[in-house]
Motif scaffolding. Structure first.
Motif, PDB file in Angstrom:
ATOM      1  N   LYS A  40       0.923  -1.347   0.423  1.00 27.30           N
ATOM      2  CA  LYS A  40       0.351  -0.310  -0.150  1.00 27.30           C
ATOM      3  C   LYS A  40       0.844   1.205  -0.047  1.00 27.30           C
ATOM      4  O   LYS A  40       0.164   1.910  -0.821  1.00 27.30           O
ATOM      5  CB  LYS A  40      -0.843   0.110   1.356  1.00 27.30           C
ATOM      6  CG  LYS A  40      -1.566   1.262   1.238  1.00 27.30           C
ATOM      7  CD  LYS A  40      -2.683   1.057   2.421  1.00 27.30           C
ATOM      8  CE  LYS A  40      -3.783   2.615   1.908  1.00 27.30           C
ATOM      9  NZ  LYS A  40      -4.401   3.414   3.590  1.00 27.30           N
ATOM     10  N   LEU A  41       2.064   1.208   0.437  1.00 29.00           N
ATOM     11  CA  LEU A  41       2.678   2.128   0.719  1.00 29.00           C
ATOM     12  C   LEU A  41       3.358   2.923  -0.787  1.00 29.00           C
ATOM     13  O   LEU A  41       3.484   4.411  -1.026  1.00 29.00           O
ATOM     14  CB  LEU A  41       3.422   2.179   1.757  1.00 29.00           C
ATOM     15  CG  LEU A  41       5.210   3.023   1.556  1.00 29.00           C
ATOM     16  CD1 LEU A  41       3.848   4.907   2.276  1.00 29.00           C
ATOM     17  CD2 LEU A  41       5.953   2.980   3.064  1.00 29.00           C
ATOM     18  N   TYR A  42       3.779   2.106  -1.450  1.00 29.55           N
ATOM     19  CA  TYR A  42       4.449   1.832  -2.628  1.00 29.55           C
ATOM     20  C   TYR A  42       3.563   2.072  -3.408  1.00 29.55           C
ATOM     21  O   TYR A  42       4.329   2.986  -4.155  1.00 29.55           O
ATOM     22  CB  TYR A  42       4.510   0.414  -2.890  1.00 29.55           C
ATOM     23  CG  TYR A  42       4.924   0.374  -4.137  1.00 29.55           C
ATOM     24  CD1 TYR A  42       6.724   0.535  -4.302  1.00 29.55           C
ATOM     25  CD2 TYR A  42       4.926   0.210  -5.624  1.00 29.55           C
ATOM     26  CE1 TYR A  42       7.734   0.651  -5.693  1.00 29.55           C
ATOM     27  CE2 TYR A  42       5.328   0.652  -6.727  1.00 29.55           C
ATOM     28  CZ  TYR A  42       7.038   0.663  -6.944  1.00 29.55           C
ATOM     29  OH  TYR A  42       7.505   0.546  -7.947  1.00 29.55           O
ATOM     30  N   LYS A  43       2.331   2.094  -3.430  1.00 26.95           N
ATOM     31  CA  LYS A  43       1.176   2.490  -4.571  1.00 26.95           C
ATOM     32  C   LYS A  43       0.756   3.672  -4.205  1.00 26.95           C
ATOM     33  O   LYS A  43       0.467   4.842  -4.739  1.00 26.95           O
ATOM     34  CB  LYS A  43      -0.029   1.621  -4.426  1.00 26.95           C
ATOM     35  CG  LYS A  43       0.649  -0.030  -5.026  1.00 26.95           C
ATOM     36  CD  LYS A  43      -0.852  -0.798  -5.218  1.00 26.95           C
ATOM     37  CE  LYS A  43      -0.922  -1.898  -4.716  1.00 26.95           C
ATOM     38  NZ  LYS A  43      -1.740  -3.425  -4.643  1.00 26.95           N
ATOM     39  N   GLU A  44       0.425   4.019  -2.599  1.00 20.68           N
ATOM     40  CA  GLU A  44      -0.113   5.991  -2.777  1.00 20.68           C
ATOM     41  C   GLU A  44       1.048   6.167  -2.898  1.00 20.68           C
ATOM     42  O   GLU A  44       1.277   7.568  -3.396  1.00 20.68           O
ATOM     43  CB  GLU A  44      -0.517   6.153  -1.180  1.00 20.68           C
ATOM     44  CG  GLU A  44      -1.491   4.831  -0.453  1.00 20.68           C
ATOM     45  CD  GLU A  44      -2.072   5.743   0.122  1.00 20.68           C
ATOM     46  OE1 GLU A  44      -1.998   6.769   1.041  1.00 20.68           O
ATOM     47  OE2 GLU A  44      -2.768   4.072   0.966  1.00 20.68           O
ATOM     48  N   VAL A  45       2.223   5.964  -2.635  1.00 23.25           N
ATOM     49  CA  VAL A  45       4.206   6.814  -2.851  1.00 23.25           C
ATOM     50  C   VAL A  45       3.884   7.702  -4.390  1.00 23.25           C
ATOM     51  O   VAL A  45       3.800   8.258  -4.989  1.00 23.25           O
ATOM     52  CB  VAL A  45       5.077   6.318  -2.642  1.00 23.25           C
ATOM     53  CG1 VAL A  45       6.154   7.185  -2.947  1.00 23.25           C
ATOM     54  CG2 VAL A  45       5.169   6.694  -0.882  1.00 23.25           C
ATOM     55  N   ALA A  46       3.980   5.842  -5.158  1.00 16.02           N
ATOM     56  CA  ALA A  46       3.687   6.891  -6.585  1.00 16.02           C
ATOM     57  C   ALA A  46       2.425   7.416  -6.726  1.00 16.02           C
ATOM     58  O   ALA A  46       2.992   7.351  -8.320  1.00 16.02           O
ATOM     59  CB  ALA A  46       3.456   4.934  -7.004  1.00 16.02           C
ATOM     60  N   PRO A  72       1.676   9.572   1.727  1.00 13.02           N
ATOM     61  CA  PRO A  72       0.855   8.807   3.145  1.00 13.02           C
ATOM     62  C   PRO A  72       1.115   9.632   4.562  1.00 13.02           C
ATOM     63  O   PRO A  72       2.247   9.474   4.601  1.00 13.02           O
ATOM     64  CB  PRO A  72       1.053   7.852   3.283  1.00 13.02           C
ATOM     65  CG  PRO A  72       1.769   7.532   1.849  1.00 13.02           C
ATOM     66  CD  PRO A  72       2.279   8.760   1.871  1.00 13.02           C
ATOM     67  N   ASP A  73       0.122   9.138   5.859  1.00 17.22           N
ATOM     68  CA  ASP A  73       0.631  10.476   7.167  1.00 17.22           C
ATOM     69  C   ASP A  73       1.079   9.375   7.619  1.00 17.22           C
ATOM     70  O   ASP A  73       2.017   9.331   8.358  1.00 17.22           O
ATOM     71  CB  ASP A  73      -1.085  10.399   7.754  1.00 17.22           C
ATOM     72  CG  ASP A  73      -2.011  12.007   7.462  1.00 17.22           C
ATOM     73  OD1 ASP A  73      -0.560  12.394   7.053  1.00 17.22           O
ATOM     74  OD2 ASP A  73      -2.907  11.875   7.610  1.00 17.22           O
ATOM     75  N   TYR A  74       0.744   7.936   6.637  1.00 14.96           N
ATOM     76  CA  TYR A  74       1.597   6.860   8.301  1.00 14.96           C
ATOM     77  C   TYR A  74       3.864   6.360   7.658  1.00 14.96           C
ATOM     78  O   TYR A  74       3.781   6.017   8.669  1.00 14.96           O
ATOM     79  CB  TYR A  74       0.799   5.350   8.334  1.00 14.96           C
ATOM     80  CG  TYR A  74       0.771   5.222   6.412  1.00 14.96           C
ATOM     81  CD1 TYR A  74       1.506   3.823   6.036  1.00 14.96           C
ATOM     82  CD2 TYR A  74      -0.657   5.643   5.493  1.00 14.96           C
ATOM     83  CE1 TYR A  74       1.309   3.761   4.538  1.00 14.96           C
ATOM     84  CE2 TYR A  74      -0.729   4.980   4.815  1.00 14.96           C
ATOM     85  CZ  TYR A  74       0.191   4.101   4.182  1.00 14.96           C
ATOM     86  OH  TYR A  74       0.245   3.486   2.420  1.00 14.96           O
TER      87      TYR A  74
END
Length: 138
Positions: A40-46, A72-74
């Protein structure tokens, strides 16, 4: 010659590489900075960081160049760690990569030369208006 957008792309690519699948980082027991579990982190940053919007150039008064990298916040918990998890500083890894530093330096040298050319051109106009002539050879 690297543009500011080239620099942004290199930074984004290096940050994503540090998130998934990880790059060598000696402070980890595993030797990798793999900073994700679900992706999820990878997808949101991308998805949050489009190259066209990552770079801003402000020419009002002072000339300022910004590289805006949205997280993202987290992400701060992954990047800086918590009491239960070691830091996985993917943004720092990207900023310290030799590829990013070289591209940033090259782009800043190009921009500096453009700014100086503009300053000398303005000085030349002022001096010509006063009856003097300035010749700058490169």
């Amino acid at each position: 010659m690297k543009s500011l957008k080239d620099v942004a792309k290199i930074y984004k690519d290096n940050a994503l590489r540090a998130i998934n699948p990880g790059v060598p980082y000696k402070k980890y027991k595993t030797g990798s900075s793999k900073a994700f579990k679900t992706g999820k982190l990878y997808k949101e940053v991308a998805s949050r960081n489009r190259i066209q919007t990552m770079v801003t150039e402000d020419k009002r008064g002072n000339i300022t160049f910004r590289l805006n990298f949205q997280l993202p916040d987290y992400a701060k918990y992954v990047h800086f760690g918590t009491k239960n998890m070691k830091a996985r500083p993917f943004a720092q890894i990207a900023a310290l990569s030799p590829e990013f530093i070289k591209a940033k330096d090259e782009a800043m040298n190009t921009k500096s030369a453009e700014v100086l050319d503009d300053i000398f051109s303005d000085l030349n106009k002022i001096w010509k208006a006063g009856g003097d002539n300035l010749t700058v050879k490169g």
